[in-house]
Design a protein around this motif. Structure first.
Motif, PDB file in Angstrom:
ATOM      1  N   UNK A  21       8.205   4.084  -0.236  1.00 35.63           N
ATOM      2  CA  UNK A  21       6.905   4.810  -0.500  1.00 35.63           C
ATOM      3  C   UNK A  21       5.841   4.109  -1.362  1.00 35.63           C
ATOM      4  N   UNK A  22       6.270   3.144  -2.335  1.00 38.92           N
ATOM      5  CA  UNK A  22       5.225   2.485  -2.844  1.00 38.92           C
ATOM      6  C   UNK A  22       4.769   1.210  -2.324  1.00 38.92           C
ATOM      7  N   UNK A  23       5.551   0.685  -1.162  1.00 38.35           N
ATOM      8  CA  UNK A  23       4.892  -0.365  -0.290  1.00 38.35           C
ATOM      9  C   UNK A  23       4.015   0.420   0.801  1.00 38.35           C
ATOM     10  N   UNK A  24       4.315   1.551   1.137  1.00 37.38           N
ATOM     11  CA  UNK A  24       3.615   2.154   1.974  1.00 37.38           C
ATOM     12  C   UNK A  24       2.132   2.340   1.606  1.00 37.38           C
ATOM     13  N   UNK A  25       2.346   3.037   0.046  1.00 32.81           N
ATOM     14  CA  UNK A  25       0.895   3.192  -0.430  1.00 32.81           C
ATOM     15  C   UNK A  25       0.054   2.122  -0.671  1.00 32.81           C
ATOM     16  N   UNK A  26       0.612   0.805  -0.949  1.00 30.81           N
ATOM     17  CA  UNK A  26      -0.035  -0.279  -1.136  1.00 30.81           C
ATOM     18  C   UNK A  26      -0.651  -0.700   0.451  1.00 30.81           C
ATOM     19  N   UNK A  27      -0.018  -0.636   1.212  1.00 34.45           N
ATOM     20  CA  UNK A  27      -0.483  -0.802   2.804  1.00 34.45           C
ATOM     21  C   UNK A  27      -1.617   0.127   3.276  1.00 34.45           C
ATOM     22  N   UNK A  28      -1.561   1.382   2.635  1.00 34.24           N
ATOM     23  CA  UNK A  28      -2.684   2.246   2.889  1.00 34.24           C
ATOM     24  C   UNK A  28      -3.903   2.140   2.172  1.00 34.24           C
ATOM     25  N   UNK A 113      -1.929  10.835   3.836  1.00 35.61           N
ATOM     26  CA  UNK A 113      -0.891  10.231   3.911  1.00 35.61           C
ATOM     27  C   UNK A 113       0.401  11.086   3.808  1.00 35.61           C
ATOM     28  N   UNK A 114       1.147  11.163   4.633  1.00 38.92           N
ATOM     29  CA  UNK A 114       2.517  12.204   4.685  1.00 38.92           C
ATOM     30  C   UNK A 114       1.959  13.544   4.778  1.00 38.92           C
ATOM     31  N   UNK A 115       0.766  13.966   5.205  1.00 40.08           N
ATOM     32  CA  UNK A 115       0.653  15.547   5.195  1.00 40.08           C
ATOM     33  C   UNK A 115       0.121  15.796   6.452  1.00 40.08           C
ATOM     34  N   UNK A 116      -0.287  15.072   7.468  1.00 44.95           N
ATOM     35  CA  UNK A 116      -0.858  15.772   8.595  1.00 44.95           C
ATOM     36  C   UNK A 116       0.239  16.264   9.497  1.00 44.95           C
ATOM     37  N   UNK A 143       1.471   7.999   8.155  1.00 46.05           N
ATOM     38  CA  UNK A 143       2.533   9.273   8.369  1.00 46.05           C
ATOM     39  C   UNK A 143       3.808   8.657   8.926  1.00 46.05           C
ATOM     40  N   UNK A 144       4.666   9.628   8.886  1.00 40.99           N
ATOM     41  CA  UNK A 144       5.987   9.213   9.442  1.00 40.99           C
ATOM     42  C   UNK A 144       5.957   9.101  10.991  1.00 40.99           C
ATOM     43  N   UNK A 145       6.836   8.310  11.411  1.00 36.66           N
ATOM     44  CA  UNK A 145       6.663   8.242  13.025  1.00 36.66           C
ATOM     45  C   UNK A 145       8.110   7.863  13.605  1.00 36.66           C
TER      46      UNK A 145
END
Length: 232
Positions: A21-28, A113-116, A143-145
């Motif tokens: 999740x921390x890596x995804x936050x950095x990418x976002x 992020x992860x809410x739609x 978002x998860x895919x």
């Protein structure tokens, strides 16, 4: 449900995602590319972890969430009453993504992020995001895919079906909430379908890239029109 898990939400997500999740936050954050003078709307912001990362740039960030419990926890951690006085350029608002309490063309960028997938009408939410974005402004959706590899997708499903419920019971205050998480991921469309929804809402320059082998996809788009100058 989200109110009940607010206090331990970020810690639980880190455990269940094995730290990804921390890596995804950095990418976002890199995709949003926030800078001073911009106004950014962070939807489904939860306790504000992603909002804080954006606010560090000096941009004015509005963290919005449908859950009053999440908003209360975010304000406790990062608001004016938080240790050190909180983050002055970060504010929290309770908001429904399908009926945003903002005027037209208020934000340079809208991100979620992860809410739609938790919104009852995602297509309506995407149209609302377009409405509150300035001409030339940007959308970033994390978002998860659906992992494109059948082999990896099988391993991912095994983790979600067999391992995640056990771990959730051990670390979460509401394990049933994470049963919902698993079901919502299963029912969510793949990358190409979400990209189509974004285009149909009126966004242009729609693109995406996979993170963590397609467990997550980072979608980007622009609102038609000339970009507005920012101050700062």
């Amino acid at each position: 449900m989200f109110d009940e898990v607010a206090a331990g939400y970020d810690r639980t997500n880190t455990v269940l995602s094995l730290g990804n999740d921390q890596l995804w936050r950095v990418a976002t954050t890199r995709a949003v590319a926030p800078r001073q003078g911009q106004r950014i709307l962070d939807l489904a912001a939860g306790t504000g972890a992603s909002s804080v990362a954006l606010a560090r740039s000096g941009a004015e960030v509005v963290a919005a969430d449908f859950s009053p419990g999440m908003i209360a926890e975010g304000e406790r951690r990062h608001g004016a009453g938080a240790p050190g006085g909180g983050i002055p350029n970060l504010s929290f608002v309770e908001a429904d993504a399908t009926a945003l309490p903002f005027g037209d063309a208020e934000f340079d960028t809208v991100t979620i992020s992860f809410g739609l997938r938790n919104v009852n009408d995602p297509k309506k939410a995407l149209a609302e995001m377009l409405r509150v974005t300035k001409p030339g402004g940007r959308l970033v959706v994390c978002e998860f895919s659906q992992p494109p590899s059948r082999t990896f997708n099988g391993l991912y499903r095994f983790y979600n079906d067999r391992v995640l419920p056990i771990v959730a019971k051990a670390v979460s205050s509401n394990a049933d909430a994470y049963d919902y998480l698993n079901e919502s991921i299963k029912d969510w469309p793949d990358q190409r379908t979400l990209a189509t929804w974004i285009r149909e809402a009126g966004w242009t320059d729609v693109a995406h890239r996979n993170l963590s082998y397609g467990i997550v996809a980072l979608h980007r788009a622009s609102k038609p029109g000339a970009a507005q100058p920012t101050v700062g």
